[in-house]
Structures are given as structure tokens and as C-alpha cells.
Write a protein that holds these residues in place. Structure first.
Motif, PDB file in Angstrom:
ATOM      1  N   GLN A  66      45.811 -26.808  42.179  1.00  0.00           N
ATOM      2  CA  GLN A  66      44.963 -27.302  41.092  1.00  0.00           C
ATOM      3  C   GLN A  66      44.379 -28.660  41.450  1.00  0.00           C
ATOM      4  OE1 GLN A  66      44.305 -25.703  38.245  1.00  0.00           O
ATOM      5  NE2 GLN A  66      43.332 -27.314  37.096  1.00  0.00           N
ATOM      6  N   VAL A  81      49.670 -30.609  42.754  1.00  0.00           N
ATOM      7  CA  VAL A  81      49.814 -29.774  41.555  1.00  0.00           C
ATOM      8  C   VAL A  81      49.431 -28.333  41.886  1.00  0.00           C
ATOM      9  CG1 VAL A  81      49.111 -29.401  39.163  1.00  0.00           C
ATOM     10  CG2 VAL A  81      49.264 -31.732  40.068  1.00  0.00           C
ATOM     11  N   ARG A 124      49.026 -24.295  40.866  1.00  0.00           N
ATOM     12  CA  ARG A 124      48.667 -23.544  39.660  1.00  0.00           C
ATOM     13  C   ARG A 124      48.894 -22.064  39.921  1.00  0.00           C
ATOM     14  NH1 ARG A 124      44.467 -20.679  37.360  1.00  0.00           N
ATOM     15  NH2 ARG A 124      44.408 -20.821  35.104  1.00  0.00           N
ATOM     16  N   GLN A 139      54.465 -30.554  41.041  1.00  0.00           N
ATOM     17  CA  GLN A 139      54.374 -29.917  39.723  1.00  0.00           C
ATOM     18  C   GLN A 139      53.679 -28.567  39.876  1.00  0.00           C
ATOM     19  OE1 GLN A 139      51.359 -31.064  36.667  1.00  0.00           O
ATOM     20  NE2 GLN A 139      53.165 -31.749  35.520  1.00  0.00           N
ATOM     21  N   GLN A 198      51.710 -25.637  37.333  1.00  0.00           N
ATOM     22  CA  GLN A 198      51.142 -25.355  36.015  1.00  0.00           C
ATOM     23  C   GLN A 198      50.791 -23.881  35.924  1.00  0.00           C
ATOM     24  OE1 GLN A 198      47.598 -27.706  35.571  1.00  0.00           O
ATOM     25  NE2 GLN A 198      48.725 -29.631  35.391  1.00  0.00           N
ATOM     26  N   PHE A 217      59.952 -23.813  32.783  1.00  0.00           N
ATOM     27  CA  PHE A 217      58.651 -24.372  32.398  1.00  0.00           C
ATOM     28  C   PHE A 217      58.723 -24.920  30.975  1.00  0.00           C
ATOM     29  CE2 PHE A 217      57.462 -21.859  35.979  1.00  0.00           C
ATOM     30  CZ  PHE A 217      56.324 -22.447  36.494  1.00  0.00           C
ATOM     31  N   ALA A 261      52.970 -27.798  27.529  1.00  0.00           N
ATOM     32  CA  ALA A 261      52.298 -29.083  27.771  1.00  0.00           C
ATOM     33  C   ALA A 261      50.981 -29.176  27.021  1.00  0.00           C
ATOM     34  CB  ALA A 261      52.073 -29.277  29.262  1.00  0.00           C
ATOM     35  N   LEU A 267      49.346 -23.975  27.834  1.00  0.00           N
ATOM     36  CA  LEU A 267      49.563 -24.595  29.146  1.00  0.00           C
ATOM     37  C   LEU A 267      51.047 -24.913  29.282  1.00  0.00           C
ATOM     38  CD1 LEU A 267      48.561 -25.923  31.797  1.00  0.00           C
ATOM     39  CD2 LEU A 267      48.257 -28.025  30.465  1.00  0.00           C
ATOM     40  N   THR A 289      54.130 -26.349  32.225  1.00  0.00           N
ATOM     41  CA  THR A 289      54.324 -27.028  33.504  1.00  0.00           C
ATOM     42  C   THR A 289      55.795 -27.043  33.881  1.00  0.00           C
ATOM     43  OG1 THR A 289      54.619 -29.214  32.501  1.00  0.00           O
ATOM     44  CG2 THR A 289      52.365 -28.572  33.067  1.00  0.00           C
ATOM     45  N   GLN A 290      56.027 -27.255  35.174  1.00  0.00           N
ATOM     46  CA  GLN A 290      57.387 -27.434  35.699  1.00  0.00           C
ATOM     47  C   GLN A 290      57.322 -28.487  36.783  1.00  0.00           C
ATOM     48  OE1 GLN A 290      60.020 -24.871  38.566  1.00  0.00           O
ATOM     49  NE2 GLN A 290      60.189 -24.031  36.501  1.00  0.00           N
TER      50      GLN A 290
END
Length: 82
Positions: A3, A7, A9, A43, A45, A61, A64, A77, A79-80
Motif C-alpha cells: 500500500q 504497509v 495490503r 503493518q 491492512q 486484526f 481502524a 478497514l 489493520t495488524q
């Protein structure tokens, strides 16, 4: 996918109904998270259907953002941190 720098995705993920509950989704998700970690991401997402939110929460997760509509379905959305 990446992403942004650091990050990862995860795009659309699906498991056929006939094999749901057989842990294939969990195995696939863990492999995707591990690939992001190996790439050096900090991260991950994803856009989860609200009906699958619990599945992703059990995998670590967290939500967010507020729910929104995507492709006619409620999503959120998630995230982790890695």
C-alpha cells in the motif's frame, strides 16, 4: 500488495463455502501476513466485509475506521501491526 512503504495490503480474499471451517482461510491469511513481514512491512491492512470482521479479529486484526459500503456490502478497514 504494498500500500505504501512498510504497509502491506491484502486484497480480496475468499474461501469456497464447501471448505469454510476447514482452516483454509486462516492458513491463507497467515501466509499473506508472513509474506508482508518477510518483505519488511510493519503493518498490514485489509478491507473486511463486516460479516467477516470476527474472522479477522481472531487473526489479530483490529478495526481502524468506520464501516463503509464497497461493492454494495458493508466493509471496515482493519489493520495488524507486525
Amino acid at each position: 500488495l504494498q500500500q505504501a512503504p512498510g504497509v502491506g495490503r491484502i486484497g480480496r480474499m475468499a474461501v469456497d463455502r464447501s471448505v469454510r471451517g476447514a482452516q483454509w482461510g486462516r492458513v491463507l491469511l497467515a501466509a499473506l501476513v508472513e509474506a508482508a513481514r518477510a518483505r519488511g512491512d510493519t503493518q498490514v491492512q485489509l478491507h473486511a466485509q463486516c460479516s467477516a470482521q470476527g474472522f479477522y479479529e481472531r487473526a489479530g486484526f483490529t478495526v481502524a475506521g468506520a464501516p463503509y459500503e464497497e461493492a454494495g456490502l458493508a466493509h471496515v478497514l482493519m489493520t495488524q501491526a507486525l
